[in-house]
Enzyme design. Structure first.
Site, mmCIF file in Angstrom:
data_model
loop_
_atom_site.group_PDB
_atom_site.id
_atom_site.type_symbol
_atom_site.label_atom_id
_atom_site.label_comp_id
_atom_site.label_asym_id
_atom_site.label_seq_id
_atom_site.Cartn_x
_atom_site.Cartn_y
_atom_site.Cartn_z
ATOM 1 N N LYS A 1 -70.487 -13.289 4.483
ATOM 2 C CA LYS A 1 -69.828 -14.298 5.117
ATOM 3 C C LYS A 1 -70.570 -14.885 6.358
ATOM 4 C CE LYS A 1 -65.144 -13.173 3.464
ATOM 5 N NZ LYS A 1 -63.832 -12.813 3.974
ATOM 6 N N ASP B 1 -59.963 -17.906 5.518
ATOM 7 C CA ASP B 1 -59.325 -16.654 5.778
ATOM 8 C C ASP B 1 -58.128 -16.949 6.852
ATOM 9 O OD1 ASP B 1 -61.039 -15.181 3.924
ATOM 10 O OD2 ASP B 1 -62.346 -14.923 5.348
#
Length: 184
Positions: free
Chosen positions: A69, A106
């Site tokens: 990420k 997220d």
């Protein structure tokens, strides 16, 4: 599969734990989308080359999980506000001009999930276990839900301190890094 099939996947190392291929395949089928969503095991040192190969192979984009990420954030040509605040992306969109657009869904996803469960923090403290890429988004979500303070417990105290310092300008909540051993 046809020449019009949309290709996408989830990139991680390891990747066998991810439920994303099952979930996304279900929704592609349910909505009649001609698409395939596959797991892509890509080691950290191969990420940049693999992403370029996937783009050239016709993929429209990929989701990212551990450990990619933060590296994907660095590779993106442009990022949305959530990715900028988190310093991490969980979605890369491949554009025809060769550019990579990074997004972080997220934080929004976690906040929506907690809100749907009736959770509103209203100044209450929260505890976060871990200081990885998803922790950045979790902090933003907890702050959005009104946490007064967020205690970041991590195995590596330096990671927690670094994370708290990086996100402090973006949140109202007080961020308190602490060692994992503080968890009762």
């Amino acid at each position: 599969m046809s020449t019009d099939t949309k290709l996408a996947g989830v990139v991680g190392w390891p990747i066998h734990h991810s439920l994303s291929p099952r979930l996304h395949s279900h929704w592609l089928k349910a909505h009649g989308v001609d698409g395939i969503y596959v797991p892509l095991p890509i080691a950290r040192e191969n990420l940049a080359r693999a992403l370029e190969g996937l783009r050239l192979a016709g993929f429209r984009g990929v989701n990212l999980t551990i450990p990619h990420k933060e590296a994907a954030y660095a590779l993106a040509h442009r990022v949305d506000a959530a990715a900028h605040a988190a310093g991490a992306v969980n979605l890369l969109i491949f554009h025809d001009d060769g550019s990579l657009e990074g997004r972080n869904t997220d934080a929004e996803g976690l906040a929506a999930s907690l809100s749907a469960g009736g959770i509103a923090l209203n100044g209450a403290p929260a505890v976060l276990l871990g200081a990885g890429g998803a922790a950045r988004a979790a902090i933003l979500s907890l702050d959005q839900l009104g946490a007064g303070e967020i205690r970041i417990l991590s195995r590596n105290p330096t990671s927690g301190k670094t994370l708290a310092a990086a996100l402090a300008p973006f949140v109202k909540a007080r961020l308190i890094p602490a060692p994992f051993s503080d968890w009762p």
